[in-house]
Design an enzyme around this catalytic site. Sequence first.
Site, PDB file in Angstrom:
ATOM      1  N   CYS A  14       0.834  -1.189   0.000  1.00  0.00           N
ATOM      2  CA  CYS A  14       0.000   0.000   0.000  1.00  0.00           C
ATOM      3  C   CYS A  14       0.877   1.250   0.000  1.00  0.00           C
ATOM      4  O   CYS A  14       1.900   1.310   0.669  1.00  0.00           O
ATOM      5  CB  CYS A  14      -0.946   0.094   1.197  1.00  0.00           C
ATOM      6  SG  CYS A  14      -2.045  -1.295   1.374  1.00  0.00           S
ATOM      7  N   ARG A  49       3.727  -0.348  -4.777  1.00  0.00           N
ATOM      8  CA  ARG A  49       3.453  -0.888  -3.451  1.00  0.00           C
ATOM      9  C   ARG A  49       2.120  -1.646  -3.386  1.00  0.00           C
ATOM     10  O   ARG A  49       1.802  -2.251  -2.351  1.00  0.00           O
ATOM     11  CB  ARG A  49       3.429   0.238  -2.425  1.00  0.00           C
ATOM     12  CG  ARG A  49       4.725   1.015  -2.350  1.00  0.00           C
ATOM     13  CD  ARG A  49       4.615   2.161  -1.382  1.00  0.00           C
ATOM     14  NE  ARG A  49       4.564   1.665  -0.021  1.00  0.00           N
ATOM     15  CZ  ARG A  49       5.625   1.489   0.757  1.00  0.00           C
ATOM     16  NH1 ARG A  49       6.814   1.781   0.302  1.00  0.00           N
ATOM     17  NH2 ARG A  49       5.497   1.033   1.966  1.00  0.00           N
ATOM     18  N   TRP A  93      -2.769  -2.752  -1.587  1.00  0.00           N
ATOM     19  CA  TRP A  93      -2.475  -4.189  -1.725  1.00  0.00           C
ATOM     20  C   TRP A  93      -3.270  -4.854  -0.615  1.00  0.00           C
ATOM     21  O   TRP A  93      -2.956  -4.700   0.565  1.00  0.00           O
ATOM     22  CB  TRP A  93      -0.978  -4.454  -1.574  1.00  0.00           C
ATOM     23  CG  TRP A  93      -0.623  -5.889  -1.801  1.00  0.00           C
ATOM     24  CD1 TRP A  93      -0.417  -6.500  -2.995  1.00  0.00           C
ATOM     25  CD2 TRP A  93      -0.427  -6.894  -0.810  1.00  0.00           C
ATOM     26  NE1 TRP A  93      -0.110  -7.825  -2.814  1.00  0.00           N
ATOM     27  CE2 TRP A  93      -0.117  -8.096  -1.486  1.00  0.00           C
ATOM     28  CE3 TRP A  93      -0.495  -6.913   0.583  1.00  0.00           C
ATOM     29  CZ2 TRP A  93       0.138  -9.300  -0.806  1.00  0.00           C
ATOM     30  CZ3 TRP A  93      -0.253  -8.113   1.251  1.00  0.00           C
ATOM     31  CH2 TRP A  93       0.067  -9.276   0.555  1.00  0.00           C
ATOM     32  N   ASN A 105      -1.273   2.061   5.537  1.00  0.00           N
ATOM     33  CA  ASN A 105      -0.396   1.019   4.999  1.00  0.00           C
ATOM     34  C   ASN A 105      -0.006   0.141   6.164  1.00  0.00           C
ATOM     35  O   ASN A 105       0.442   0.641   7.190  1.00  0.00           O
ATOM     36  CB  ASN A 105       0.843   1.679   4.372  1.00  0.00           C
ATOM     37  CG  ASN A 105       1.977   0.692   4.169  1.00  0.00           C
ATOM     38  OD1 ASN A 105       1.750  -0.480   3.907  1.00  0.00           O
ATOM     39  ND2 ASN A 105       3.200   1.169   4.300  1.00  0.00           N
ATOM     40  N   GLY A 106      -0.163  -1.191   6.022  1.00  0.00           N
ATOM     41  CA  GLY A 106       0.235  -2.096   7.102  1.00  0.00           C
ATOM     42  C   GLY A 106      -0.953  -2.880   7.625  1.00  0.00           C
ATOM     43  O   GLY A 106      -1.964  -3.034   6.932  1.00  0.00           O
ATOM     44  N   GLU A 114      16.205 -18.698  -8.223  1.00  0.00           N
ATOM     45  CA  GLU A 114      15.798 -17.352  -8.657  1.00  0.00           C
ATOM     46  C   GLU A 114      15.084 -17.406 -10.016  1.00  0.00           C
ATOM     47  O   GLU A 114      14.089 -16.716 -10.240  1.00  0.00           O
ATOM     48  CB  GLU A 114      17.042 -16.443  -8.707  1.00  0.00           C
ATOM     49  CG  GLU A 114      16.875 -15.099  -9.410  1.00  0.00           C
ATOM     50  CD  GLU A 114      15.883 -14.163  -8.747  1.00  0.00           C
ATOM     51  OE1 GLU A 114      15.302 -14.505  -7.706  1.00  0.00           O
ATOM     52  OE2 GLU A 114      15.664 -13.066  -9.318  1.00  0.00           O
ATOM     53  N   LYS A 117      11.363 -16.056 -10.691  1.00  0.00           N
ATOM     54  CA  LYS A 117      11.073 -15.028 -11.707  1.00  0.00           C
ATOM     55  C   LYS A 117       9.969 -15.506 -12.639  1.00  0.00           C
ATOM     56  O   LYS A 117       9.038 -14.773 -12.939  1.00  0.00           O
ATOM     57  CB  LYS A 117      12.295 -14.743 -12.568  1.00  0.00           C
ATOM     58  CG  LYS A 117      13.353 -13.784 -12.206  1.00  0.00           C
ATOM     59  CD  LYS A 117      13.073 -12.375 -11.910  1.00  0.00           C
ATOM     60  CE  LYS A 117      12.442 -12.149 -10.571  1.00  0.00           C
ATOM     61  NZ  LYS A 117      13.298 -11.782  -9.493  1.00  0.00           N
ATOM     62  N   GLU A 143       6.473 -15.777 -10.850  1.00  0.00           N
ATOM     63  CA  GLU A 143       5.815 -14.553 -10.380  1.00  0.00           C
ATOM     64  C   GLU A 143       5.269 -13.687 -11.515  1.00  0.00           C
ATOM     65  O   GLU A 143       4.293 -12.983 -11.320  1.00  0.00           O
ATOM     66  CB  GLU A 143       6.684 -13.747  -9.416  1.00  0.00           C
ATOM     67  CG  GLU A 143       7.832 -12.997 -10.004  1.00  0.00           C
ATOM     68  CD  GLU A 143       8.588 -12.161  -8.950  1.00  0.00           C
ATOM     69  OE1 GLU A 143       7.969 -11.611  -8.042  1.00  0.00           O
ATOM     70  OE2 GLU A 143       9.825 -12.077  -9.078  1.00  0.00           O
ATOM     71  N   HIS A 179      16.907 -37.651  -6.413  1.00  0.00           N
ATOM     72  CA  HIS A 179      16.252 -37.913  -5.128  1.00  0.00           C
ATOM     73  C   HIS A 179      14.763 -37.591  -5.180  1.00  0.00           C
ATOM     74  O   HIS A 179      14.138 -37.422  -4.138  1.00  0.00           O
ATOM     75  CB  HIS A 179      16.943 -37.116  -4.016  1.00  0.00           C
ATOM     76  CG  HIS A 179      18.374 -37.505  -3.847  1.00  0.00           C
ATOM     77  ND1 HIS A 179      18.753 -38.704  -3.287  1.00  0.00           N
ATOM     78  CD2 HIS A 179      19.514 -36.889  -4.228  1.00  0.00           C
ATOM     79  CE1 HIS A 179      20.081 -38.788  -3.293  1.00  0.00           C
ATOM     80  NE2 HIS A 179      20.563 -37.704  -3.877  1.00  0.00           N
ATOM     81  N   LYS A 185       5.481  -4.562  -4.613  1.00  0.00           N
ATOM     82  CA  LYS A 185       6.937  -4.426  -4.622  1.00  0.00           C
ATOM     83  C   LYS A 185       7.529  -4.457  -3.223  1.00  0.00           C
ATOM     84  O   LYS A 185       8.568  -5.038  -2.985  1.00  0.00           O
ATOM     85  CB  LYS A 185       7.288  -3.102  -5.310  1.00  0.00           C
ATOM     86  CG  LYS A 185       8.771  -2.838  -5.457  1.00  0.00           C
ATOM     87  CD  LYS A 185       9.351  -3.716  -6.514  1.00  0.00           C
ATOM     88  CE  LYS A 185      10.844  -3.514  -6.682  1.00  0.00           C
ATOM     89  NZ  LYS A 185      11.444  -4.690  -7.332  1.00  0.00           N
TER      90      LYS A 185
HETATM   91  O1  M6R Z   1      12.654  -5.327  -0.819  1.00  0.00           O
HETATM   92  P1  M6R Z   1      13.191  -6.692  -0.566  1.00  0.00           P
HETATM   93  O2  M6R Z   1      14.450  -6.976  -1.348  1.00  0.00           O
HETATM   94  O3  M6R Z   1      13.405  -6.983   0.900  1.00  0.00           O
HETATM   95  O4  M6R Z   1      12.092  -7.685  -1.089  1.00  0.00           O
HETATM   96  C1  M6R Z   1      12.221  -9.063  -0.930  1.00  0.00           C
HETATM   97  C2  M6R Z   1      11.220  -9.818  -1.778  1.00  0.00           C
HETATM   98  O5  M6R Z   1       9.921  -9.417  -1.467  1.00  0.00           O
HETATM   99  C3  M6R Z   1      11.453  -9.607  -3.285  1.00  0.00           C
HETATM  100  O6  M6R Z   1      12.746  -9.962  -3.660  1.00  0.00           O
HETATM  101  C4  M6R Z   1      10.442 -10.441  -4.095  1.00  0.00           C
HETATM  102  O7  M6R Z   1      10.698 -11.799  -3.928  1.00  0.00           O
HETATM  103  C5  M6R Z   1      10.480 -10.045  -5.565  1.00  0.00           C
HETATM  104  N1  M6R Z   1       9.148  -9.945  -6.066  1.00  0.00           N
HETATM  105  C6  M6R Z   1      11.212 -11.019  -6.414  1.00  0.00           C
HETATM  106  O8  M6R Z   1      11.232 -10.647  -7.740  1.00  0.00           O
END
Ligand code: M6R
Length: 608
Positions: free
Chosen positions: A2, A27, A74, A98-99, A480, A484, A487, A503, A603
């Site tokens: 948010c 956000r 959000w 926010n929160g 990673e 990617k 998401e 395994h 984000k």
């Molecule tokens: O702001 P931060 O680096 O602490 O955020 C961590 C994760 O929320 C962030 O890396 C998230 O996994 C991304 N969407 C990955 O692309």
Amino acid sequence: MCGIVGIIGGGPVAGQIVEALKRLEYRGYDSAGIATLEDGRLERRRAQGKLRNLAERLEKEPLAGHIGIGHTRWATHGRPTENNAHPHASDKLAVVHNGIIENFRELREELRGKGHVFATETDTEVVAHLVTEEMRQGKGPQDAVAAALPRLRGAFALAFVFDGYPDLLIGARQGAPLAVGHGEGEMYVGSDALALAPFTSEITYLDDGDWVVLTRDGAVFHDANGSIVKRTRLRSQASAFLVDKGNHRHFMAKEIHEQPEVVGRTLAHYLDMSAGAVRLPFELPFDPAKLSRITITACGTAYYAGLVAKYWFERFARLPVEIDVASEFRYRDAPMPEGGLMIVVSQSGETADTLASLRYAKENGQHTLSVVNVPTSTIARECDVVAPTLAGPEIGVASTKAFTCQLSVLACLAIAFGHARGALSREAEAKLVSDLIAVPGLLAEAIKSTAATEKLAHTLSKARDVLYLGRGVSYPLALEGALKLKEISYIHAEGYAAGELKHGPIALIDEAMPVIVIAPSDPVLEKTVSNMQEVSARGGRIILVSDNNAMHEAAVNVEAHLVMPDMAPDFAPIVYAAPIQLIAYYTAVVMGKDVDQPRNLAKSVTVE
Ligand code: M6R
């Protein structure tokens, strides 16, 4: 999670609020809203979905008020509907939040008992009613907020405007960031300085527990006890960064292509290129030679950067490293050794679980160091020493350039610690530094794999599941890659250590499932080649991300080969990150997904 903004302006503020919200949309983007005071009376406009829906609504039904608050959401409590969108309001006030208010259920029951009627499914609405209740008891807005805040549990930032008070805006911060912007006869409040950059670069950050009273004349800050306090006014760099896509279709594409430049800039901050040595741009408040252990914690992509760094600290500095995702670490009650160092990694510097882990480590006597992209963030301000990444603002929800900059900083730290501990000779350090200096150029070459990746994306977009494999430093990159892809394309993907294949996951191999193998020419290549042969023998579809030598060594049929430049293997994750990001990017584009703002995500994750 948010974004909130508030403006006391010299003219109508709705347009400015929308502009600020655009910069906060990273956000959260499932609904948005604005409240302003027109002729002293509160008026609201809210809309479900992206901010553009609210902007369209405002074109048809404009708001003329000179003071207002806005929000981009959000959803945590309640579906992302117009009714649940902020601001939430009563006959006396409107509030954006926010929160999370953790004790909202008990407060709601208490307030219902006093006759308050709730219209939404949100936790935020209790804040509106709680302050309203205090005002009904005869308090003015400021006293009512002061009385209500101590009753709220959780991590939050709030901004209020009040019916009949055209020159008053109150902000509060407990565990979620909030910044005040100082203008000429205008005042601002926002979740970050970036949102306020078009209006002012004079910024004051609230400390945890602070609340602030804004009028056109300025800001009066109060601490959690209600005492008036001074908070430092800073000149923000945020306005120096243009938040636009340049010639790219998406922020993510722009940020992938920026990597050679920002990684180069970050490395230049840490390296003495002519001496072939690492020169940390800050004093360490501890001696790396005396460290007993490093603990690394982070979330998501930042966690995978930490996982790569574990290999580096162990190899270069001969230091044992423990690593865990922050959401697990913070509740594990982990014993922390005397003389240990906690490294937290975070792009935003606001991630709730990472921040809580940092605080746990401090309480347990650890030295603390953060690798962050936002130097004014809470994590940066609370740790002993900040190792900044110079990636610039990252807007795409999928982290790309922040990841490679985090890796760059962590590599420099591992080398510096190796030097300080006598684990690296001068020659070994110089060799590693020269390998690092080559990285930005190699990254630029790796990004040229774009054409092959675009082609590959058409076949990947038809897959239901994708497996990523890697060994050693390429294992975190496999994780990673899978993150990617899932998401932004919503294709199910898993990352595995290649040695773990037999395994269990080998049972998944068939002609339908693409297996993306990340295999630079490194000391474990031979082992990875064996795993590729196992996949090939079962009719699996291999997509190889490697240099030509590794392709030759593999001697298996591959469906596609993304050719990487030859390089020293230690820092391959920084360079190989580019094709991994591009695979996800083009697949999502081919599938017509919302690349920069994927569903259900935001984000900055300031709630746990
Ligand atoms: O702001 P931060 O680096 O602490 O955020 C961590 C994760 O929320 C962030 O890396 C998230 O996994 C991304 N969407 C990955 O692309």
